[in-house]
Enzyme design. Structure first.
Site, PDB file in Angstrom:
ATOM      1  N   LYS A 197       0.845  -1.199   0.000  1.00 56.80           N
ATOM      2  CA  LYS A 197       0.000   0.000   0.000  1.00 56.80           C
ATOM      3  C   LYS A 197       0.885   1.256   0.000  1.00 56.80           C
ATOM      4  O   LYS A 197       0.716   2.152  -0.797  1.00 56.80           O
ATOM      5  CB  LYS A 197      -0.918  -0.017   1.221  1.00 56.80           C
ATOM      6  CG  LYS A 197      -1.757   1.229   1.363  1.00 56.80           C
ATOM      7  CD  LYS A 197      -2.745   1.136   2.500  1.00 56.80           C
ATOM      8  CE  LYS A 197      -3.404   2.497   2.701  1.00 56.80           C
ATOM      9  NZ  LYS A 197      -4.440   2.496   3.720  1.00 56.80           N
ATOM     10  N   GLU A 203      10.505  -4.696   4.435  1.00 57.00           N
ATOM     11  CA  GLU A 203      10.566  -6.105   4.036  1.00 57.00           C
ATOM     12  C   GLU A 203      10.295  -6.252   2.539  1.00 57.00           C
ATOM     13  O   GLU A 203      11.024  -6.923   1.811  1.00 57.00           O
ATOM     14  CB  GLU A 203       9.510  -6.925   4.806  1.00 57.00           C
ATOM     15  CG  GLU A 203       9.733  -7.033   6.301  1.00 57.00           C
ATOM     16  CD  GLU A 203       9.169  -5.860   7.095  1.00 57.00           C
ATOM     17  OE1 GLU A 203       8.938  -4.777   6.501  1.00 57.00           O
ATOM     18  OE2 GLU A 203       8.978  -6.018   8.316  1.00 57.00           O
ATOM     19  N   GLY A 258      -4.827  -1.807   4.940  1.00 55.34           N
ATOM     20  CA  GLY A 258      -4.004  -2.945   4.529  1.00 55.34           C
ATOM     21  C   GLY A 258      -4.674  -4.288   4.788  1.00 55.34           C
ATOM     22  O   GLY A 258      -4.715  -5.152   3.920  1.00 55.34           O
ATOM     23  N   ARG A 259      -5.228  -4.463   5.986  1.00 52.08           N
ATOM     24  CA  ARG A 259      -5.813  -5.771   6.341  1.00 52.08           C
ATOM     25  C   ARG A 259      -7.186  -5.987   5.722  1.00 52.08           C
ATOM     26  O   ARG A 259      -7.797  -7.041   5.905  1.00 52.08           O
ATOM     27  CB  ARG A 259      -5.852  -5.938   7.860  1.00 52.08           C
ATOM     28  CG  ARG A 259      -6.442  -4.754   8.610  1.00 52.08           C
ATOM     29  CD  ARG A 259      -6.035  -4.784  10.076  1.00 52.08           C
ATOM     30  NE  ARG A 259      -6.487  -3.611  10.817  1.00 52.08           N
ATOM     31  CZ  ARG A 259      -5.809  -2.470  10.917  1.00 52.08           C
ATOM     32  NH1 ARG A 259      -4.655  -2.335  10.280  1.00 52.08           N
ATOM     33  NH2 ARG A 259      -6.274  -1.458  11.617  1.00 52.08           N
ATOM     34  N   GLU A 344      -4.734  -6.386  14.816  1.00 55.26           N
ATOM     35  CA  GLU A 344      -4.226  -5.075  14.397  1.00 55.26           C
ATOM     36  C   GLU A 344      -5.361  -4.039  14.441  1.00 55.26           C
ATOM     37  O   GLU A 344      -5.116  -2.855  14.603  1.00 55.26           O
ATOM     38  CB  GLU A 344      -3.620  -5.151  12.987  1.00 55.26           C
ATOM     39  CG  GLU A 344      -2.717  -3.971  12.664  1.00 55.26           C
ATOM     40  CD  GLU A 344      -1.869  -4.173  11.414  1.00 55.26           C
ATOM     41  OE1 GLU A 344      -0.635  -4.232  11.523  1.00 55.26           O
ATOM     42  OE2 GLU A 344      -2.445  -4.270  10.315  1.00 55.26           O
ATOM     43  N   HIS A 375      -4.489 -32.971  17.854  1.00 55.75           N
ATOM     44  CA  HIS A 375      -3.359 -33.816  18.241  1.00 55.75           C
ATOM     45  C   HIS A 375      -2.195 -32.991  18.768  1.00 55.75           C
ATOM     46  O   HIS A 375      -1.083 -33.489  18.873  1.00 55.75           O
ATOM     47  CB  HIS A 375      -2.940 -34.682  17.046  1.00 55.75           C
ATOM     48  CG  HIS A 375      -4.055 -35.570  16.598  1.00 55.75           C
ATOM     49  ND1 HIS A 375      -4.344 -36.767  17.216  1.00 55.75           N
ATOM     50  CD2 HIS A 375      -5.021 -35.392  15.656  1.00 55.75           C
ATOM     51  CE1 HIS A 375      -5.406 -37.310  16.642  1.00 55.75           C
ATOM     52  NE2 HIS A 375      -5.842 -36.488  15.690  1.00 55.75           N
ATOM     53  N   LYS A 495       9.396  -0.312  14.321  1.00 64.30           N
ATOM     54  CA  LYS A 495      10.001   0.006  13.012  1.00 64.30           C
ATOM     55  C   LYS A 495      11.075   1.085  13.193  1.00 64.30           C
ATOM     56  O   LYS A 495      12.161   1.002  12.620  1.00 64.30           O
ATOM     57  CB  LYS A 495       8.940   0.534  12.046  1.00 64.30           C
ATOM     58  CG  LYS A 495       7.991  -0.511  11.506  1.00 64.30           C
ATOM     59  CD  LYS A 495       7.077   0.116  10.456  1.00 64.30           C
ATOM     60  CE  LYS A 495       5.916  -0.781  10.095  1.00 64.30           C
ATOM     61  NZ  LYS A 495       4.923  -0.152   9.256  1.00 64.30           N
TER      62      LYS A 495
HETATM   63  O1  F6P Z   1       3.299  -2.683   9.729  1.00 62.41           O
HETATM   64  C1  F6P Z   1       1.945  -2.940   9.639  1.00 62.41           C
HETATM   65  C2  F6P Z   1       1.436  -2.668   8.255  1.00 62.41           C
HETATM   66  O2  F6P Z   1       1.364  -1.314   8.028  1.00 62.41           O
HETATM   67  C3  F6P Z   1       0.094  -3.342   8.020  1.00 62.41           C
HETATM   68  O3  F6P Z   1      -0.956  -2.606   8.497  1.00 62.41           O
HETATM   69  C4  F6P Z   1       0.122  -3.514   6.545  1.00 62.41           C
HETATM   70  O4  F6P Z   1      -0.826  -4.458   6.120  1.00 62.41           O
HETATM   71  C5  F6P Z   1       1.535  -3.990   6.353  1.00 62.41           C
HETATM   72  O5  F6P Z   1       2.288  -3.229   7.270  1.00 62.41           O
HETATM   73  C6  F6P Z   1       2.094  -3.819   4.961  1.00 62.41           C
HETATM   74  O6  F6P Z   1       2.052  -2.488   4.556  1.00 62.41           O
HETATM   75  P1  F6P Z   1       2.228  -2.081   3.052  1.00 62.41           P
HETATM   76  O7  F6P Z   1       1.123  -2.699   2.277  1.00 62.41           O
HETATM   77  O8  F6P Z   1       2.176  -0.587   3.028  1.00 62.41           O
HETATM   78  O9  F6P Z   1       3.567  -2.593   2.585  1.00 62.41           O
END
Ligand code: F6P
Length: 530
Positions: A197, A203, A258-259, A344, A375, A495
């Protein structure tokens, strides 16, 4: 506004909880032979059985009074009408608009059309890689909401997967994730979807840069990026700076959280995996539940009911843990998706007015598919000391039917919720011939509350319904707990600290102001790096 816990509706629930919480589910079932009829709801072909919750009809009425006193319907309308209810970010909450079909905003429909065209080109082989070969593998690079939802849905719809195209997901910053995929892939036939987003997430950008280097090493020419990289993002400047051609970017608006974003272009890997028509059915299923949620009265409203049961278990029975147990291998990633969705969204303790709350908010959510969990950790559910609210999810029909599996799977699902509810008394153990010395070990307290959700089958449509059901549950819980469910400030501190510590770990920047533990760990870890 006064405190939630001082309201008449909350106090009425607290008084009622004192009366009902000592009562065992055995007693509640004995008191009402029609309990299943009284405490279950249907919508379309979905069934919600909450008769194994530790409630009676009075509990439900009092919970609905609380919802009423929280003006839940006003909040639903405010979300539906695009008000900026995510007040800390000044944004509307618009994921329902993404799946509104012909009523969706023009820009949403136009991106959906572009996604459909793109899928068509990949599927029919018209889209070619730098060497002229067709694409055989798609790798989604994203994390959090840009990974969990699409990964879960693509997995859940495995029975609908198209042949000749494999879709992979890489999320972790640990190079082991990307490296273990790349080793199996051919750069000439691999397409990367960079899903972010913000397009600033460490990452995802780290993985995307490494993937680009891997591609360019094989292609030897920057122009290959246009044939092998597309993006789903709101940040068009950053996608351009990364080198992704504007025509390869599928945008969405900042009012998509995002979620909640799998319905947007973040869902592109789902459409690639199962075809655009199935992706449209997923949206249609979610839209069907949106309509139900927006219009059904409290007494028939499935998402509101799920939320009220969640609140009851958390705040009045002190269940601080919520287990999600899909009796479906295909739904095995659902608990992970719901973990982000619920924790979240409502893992917060400051209300919409900036005040600390004096009540428990979201429980810890976790889960595994059945019967695997039976199990491993079900022992604790049956005889441990924690109260755990459980959701069981069952399918009427198997999505991969093989003789002799599905009835046994369903029998186990029903057996577990029944054993958790009713347990086994010492007398029953004795009557079953258990040796007296073992009787304490062979008794089961029961009274562990659960809801069972039944889907007729796992199709794109019913999956859309199921996810939307939980999304609106989360929305209602936020309203009831007076939280803004749509920001996530809690992820920021870590972060910021990580960006301060990375240079210390590389030895570029010693930082004497760090705490003793972190300094000690850095110096210990640095010996391995050198
Ligand atoms: O760090 C949390 C977050 O902002 C989530 O809310 C989001 O889904 C995820 O990181 C990934 O964010 P992006 O889509 O901006 O890479």
């Amino acid at each position: 506004m006064g405190r939630l816990t001082d309201t008449a509706a909350w106090q009425a629930l607290a008084g009622h909880a004192r009366e009902i919480s000592p009562r065992h589910l055995r007693e509640l079932f004995a008191a009402d032979p029609q309990r299943f009829e009284h405490l279950s709801l249907t919508h379309d072909r979905l069934l919600l059985d909450f008769s194994k919750q530790r409630i009676d009809r009075t509990t439900l009425a009092l919970l609905r009074d609380l919802a009423q006193s929280c003006n839940w319907q006003d909040w639903v309308h405010r979300m539906r009408d695009g008000e900026p209810i995510n007040h800390t970010e000044g944004r509307a909450v618009g994921h329902c608009r993404l799946r509104a079909g012909a009523a969706a905003p023009a820009e949403v429909r136009s991106v959906l059309q572009r996604m459909e065209d793109f899928c068509e080109q990949i599927h029919n082989g018209n889209w070619r890689g730098f060497s002229g070969e067709r694409i055989t593998d798609v790798v989604n690079l994203g994390i959090g909401g840009s990974d969990l939802g699409p990964r879960m849905a693509a997995q859940a719809l495995a029975a609908h997967r198209l042949p000749d195209l494999r879709v992979h997901f890489v999320a972790n910053l640990d190079s082991a994730d990307l490296a273990s995929e790349l080793v199996r892939l051919n750069p000439r036939t691999t397409l990367f979807v960079v899903a972010s987003k913000t397009f600033t997430t460490l990452e995802t950008l780290t993985n995307a840069r490494t993937a680009r280097d891997w591609l360019l090493h094989a292609a030897g020419d920057d122009s290959a990026v246009a044939r092998h990289f597309v993006a789903a993002s709101t940040n068009l400047e950053a996608t351009a700076a990364f080198g992704i051609a504007p025509e390869n970017v599928f945008p969405f608006a900042d009012w998509v959280g995002g979620r909640f974003s799998l319905w947007s272009s973040i869902g592109l890997p789902i459409a690639l995996a199962v075809g655009f028509r199935n992706f449209s059915q997923l949206l249609a299923g979610a839209h069907d539940v949106d309509e139900h949620f927006f219009s059904a009265p409290a007494e028939q409203n499935l998402p509101l009911t799920l939320a009220l049961l969640g609140l009851w278990n958390s705040n009045f029975l002190a269940a601080h843990s919520q287990g999600i147990f899909p009796y479906s291998h295909s739904l095995r990633l659902l608990p992970k998706h719901l973990q982000q969705l619920e924790m979240e969204s409502n893992g917060k303790r400051v209300d919409r007015d900036g005040q600390f709350v004096d009540y428990t908010t979201n429980p810890v959510l976790w889960g595994e598919p059945g019967t695997n969990g039976q199990h491993s950790f079900f022992q604790l559910l049956h005889q441990g000391s924690a109260l755990v609210a459980c959701d069981f999810i069952a399918l009427g029909r198997s999505d991969f039917p093989l003789p002799g599996h599905h009835s046994n799977l369903l029998a186990n699902c029903l057996a577990q919720s029944s054993a958790l509810a009713f347990g086994q008394t010492a007398d029953e153990a004795r009557a079953a011939g258990i040796d007296e010395a073992l009787v304490p070990y062979r008794t089961f307290p029961g009274n562990q509350p659960s809801t069972t959700i039944v889907l007729p089958e796992l199709s794109p449509f019913t999956l859309g319904q199921l996810i939307a059901l939980y999304e609106h549950k989360v929305f209602c819980l936020g309203v009831l707990w007076r939280l803004n469910s749509f920001d996530q400030w809690g992820v920021e501190l870590g972060k910021q600290l990580a960006s301060r510590l990375a240079p210390c770990l590389r030895g570029e920047h010693p930082d004497d102001t760090l705490d003793a533990s972190t300094r000690g760990l850095i110096s210990h870890l640095r010996q391995f790096r050198s």
